[in-house]
Write an enzyme that holds these catalytic residues in place. Structure first.
Site, PDB file in Angstrom:
ATOM      1  N   HIS A 186       0.847  -1.198   0.000  1.00  0.00           N
ATOM      2  CA  HIS A 186       0.000   0.000   0.000  1.00  0.00           C
ATOM      3  C   HIS A 186       0.875   1.237   0.000  1.00  0.00           C
ATOM      4  CE1 HIS A 186      -3.721   2.241   0.767  1.00  0.00           C
ATOM      5  NE2 HIS A 186      -2.896   3.089   1.351  1.00  0.00           N
ATOM      6  N   ASP A 206     -14.967   2.715   6.734  1.00  0.00           N
ATOM      7  CA  ASP A 206     -13.910   3.610   6.241  1.00  0.00           C
ATOM      8  C   ASP A 206     -14.443   4.504   5.123  1.00  0.00           C
ATOM      9  OD1 ASP A 206     -11.121   4.575   6.014  1.00  0.00           O
ATOM     10  OD2 ASP A 206     -11.315   3.719   4.007  1.00  0.00           O
ATOM     11  N   ARG A 254     -14.073  12.812   6.747  1.00  0.00           N
ATOM     12  CA  ARG A 254     -12.769  13.451   7.041  1.00  0.00           C
ATOM     13  C   ARG A 254     -12.385  14.421   5.929  1.00  0.00           C
ATOM     14  NH1 ARG A 254      -9.096   8.720   7.057  1.00  0.00           N
ATOM     15  NH2 ARG A 254      -7.430  10.212   7.430  1.00  0.00           N
ATOM     16  N   SER A 272      -7.532   3.984   8.712  1.00  0.00           N
ATOM     17  CA  SER A 272      -8.120   3.903   7.376  1.00  0.00           C
ATOM     18  C   SER A 272      -7.353   2.918   6.495  1.00  0.00           C
ATOM     19  CB  SER A 272      -8.110   5.316   6.768  1.00  0.00           C
ATOM     20  OG  SER A 272      -8.410   5.288   5.412  1.00  0.00           O
ATOM     21  N   LYS A 317      -8.369  -1.494   5.765  1.00  0.00           N
ATOM     22  CA  LYS A 317      -8.564  -2.038   4.412  1.00  0.00           C
ATOM     23  C   LYS A 317      -7.591  -3.180   4.150  1.00  0.00           C
ATOM     24  CE  LYS A 317      -8.329   2.144   2.696  1.00  0.00           C
ATOM     25  NZ  LYS A 317      -8.679   3.546   2.597  1.00  0.00           N
TER      26      LYS A 317
HETATM   27  N1  URA Z   1      -5.090   6.677   2.188  1.00  0.00           N
HETATM   28  C1  URA Z   1      -6.122   6.060   2.808  1.00  0.00           C
HETATM   29  O1  URA Z   1      -6.593   5.021   2.386  1.00  0.00           O
HETATM   30  N2  URA Z   1      -6.632   6.629   3.920  1.00  0.00           N
HETATM   31  C2  URA Z   1      -6.134   7.769   4.436  1.00  0.00           C
HETATM   32  O2  URA Z   1      -6.628   8.196   5.466  1.00  0.00           O
HETATM   33  C3  URA Z   1      -5.066   8.417   3.779  1.00  0.00           C
HETATM   34  C4  URA Z   1      -4.549   7.839   2.643  1.00  0.00           C
END
Ligand code: URA
Length: 441
Positions: free
Chosen positions: A82, A161, A168, A183, A187
């Site tokens: 990621h 999320d 947010r 967040s 995932k």
């Molecule tokens: N990427 C994400 O998936 N969430 C965040 O809060 C910031 C970057």
């Protein structure tokens, strides 16, 4: 339990219990807690922070708000990766095929562009015909056949999320370390891989602007991953200049293919080899140095490119554009941005470069914007280069002439030219594993 009391508890800097955190997430997903109370809670977290324990519990609650993917139908070790988001970041399209060519499986869900940052799914959709939405059975089949598959996040992964992120985004609470960690890691945990490599970007094009903040975020995410039984590591990589030379969807796919052929720009190649080596390391392929050699070999032998072609074909895409990137549809128009004076490029405001690319049509200004896959920017010079007045700094590509004036002005504003020669900064600043921070600066 009352949300009012929990907002006040966090506002006063106290830690919430597991029961309280699960109550908040469940209540928000089911709708019993309204946006205005959740907004107040997020702002309290933004200012007062959360303990590691609270962050871990909230991550678990958000992960379990939807489906938890079971990847056991895919043979072998699955390694996910990621990136926290950047400009010109096409690394997934390079390192996932390298990892697959070296024998680890990559079953990855990726996102779309967000603000000034690009997203892998938008880049993939520049490949004609490719499907980025597959059933679970198709997804598993593609990974079992080709070693990798990259798709968009399926419908019911971390619905909490999705709701929280949207809130947010409009309440100035995105750049909070615990909220970003929750967040991203929720995932990753829901997506089911055995190992997770995090590419935490730092600098003017990243959500985290300083190295210290980036290391803190990485440590927080590595701890969450490890405590949930996933082998997790992070690299802190530079986002104070765009990565590679191409920004924009098909332009980035073209640069990814060139990198897999061994002809990529130095910075992109170096970052991708390190990320790929770390994926192989997490996947149990040996020491980091041996993994680095394996990654280089996957490029030299052309095996990694074959894996990318196989994935594109298996997902219904037209692989002829990968075999010959000249076949990608070109932008109707181009425009050269020239250096206003002679000197060294000492700074590139990378976020502003990303916004310039978005203004050309490569990104979304609103949720409903339609992308122009051929639009974007090819950089001719980057930070550290000396340029003569009038030299071409970058070529912009778009479908409409009127887009060049504002995007060109935005781009030129982003570039600082002085007579001071700058020190070459490293591309990789640190590596974080459980309980260990190696700094390279
Ligand atoms: N990427 C994400 O998936 N969430 C965040 O809060 C910031 C970057």
């Amino acid at each position: 339990m009352r949300m009012y009391d929990l907002i006040m508890k966090k506002r006063n800097g106290k830690a919430l219990s597991e029961k309280e955190i699960r109550y908040i997430i469940e209540g928000y997903v089911t709708g019993s807690i309204p946006d205005y109370q959740m907004s107040a809670f997020l702002m309290a977290v933004y200012f007062k922070g959360m303990t590691d324990e609270e962050t871990a519990i909230m991550t678990d609650a958000v992960a379990r708000s939807g489906d938890m993917v079971d990847l056991s139908g895919i043979a072998g070790i699955k390694v996910d990766k990621h990136s926290t988001g950047g400009v010109g970041d096409k690394t997934t399209l390079i390192i996932a095929p390298i990892a697959a060519a070296c024998g680890v499986k990559v079953a990855k869900m990726s996102g779309r562009g967000l603000g000034h940052t690009g997203g892998t799914i938008d880049k993939m959709e520049a490949i004609p015909g490719i499907k980025t939405s597959l059933t679970q059975e198709e997804f598993f089949d593609v990974v079992n056949q080709t070693g990798l598959s990259v798709i968009g996040q399926s419908g019911n992964i971390t619905p909490a999320d999705k709701k929280l992120y949207a809130l947010r985004d409009v309440t100035a609470t995105v750049d909070s370390i615990p909220l970003i960690a929750v967040s991203i890691m929720s995932k990753k945990l829901a997506a089911g891989s055995d190992c997770i490599l995090l590419d935490v970007k730092t600098g003017s094009g990243a959500f985290m602007k300083t190295l210290e903040e980036s290391i803190k975020l990485a440590e927080c995410m590595v701890a969450i991953g490890e405590n949930s039984g996933r082998k997790t590591a992070a690299l802190i990589t530079d986002m104070d200049r765009p990565l590679g030379n191409n920004i924009g969807n098909s332009l980035e796919v073209i640069e990814a293919v060139e990198t897999l052929k061994g002809n990529g720009p130095e910075d992109l190649t170096e970052v991708c080899l390190s990320l790929a080596a770390n994926m192989l390391y997490l996947g149990g392929k040996g020491e980091l140095s041996a993994c680095m050699e394996m990654a280089k070999e996957a490029i030299q032998t052309g095996k990694a490119l074959e894996n990318l072609i196989a994935m594109v074909e298996a997902q219904g895409g037209d692989a002829s554009v990968i075999k010959d990137p000249l076949k990608f549809e070109k932008a109707a128009l181009s425009y050269e941005v020239k250096a206003p004076k002679s000197g060294y490029i000492t700074y590139m405001d990378t976020e502003a470069c990303g916004i310039a690319s978005m203004m050309l049509g490569a990104g979304r200004e609103t949720k409903d914007s339609v992308l122009d896959y051929a639009a974007g920017i090819i950089l001719v010079h980057k930070t550290g280069d000396y340029v003569e007045e009038g030299a071409v700094l970058a070529t912009l590509y778009a479908g409409k002439k009127e887009l060049f004036e504002s995007a060109g002005a935005q781009f030129i504003e982003a570039v600082t030219i002085t007579d001071q020669k700058t020190k070459k900064e490293p591309l990789i600043f640190a590596r974080i594993e459980k309980g260990k921070v190696e700094r390279y600066l």
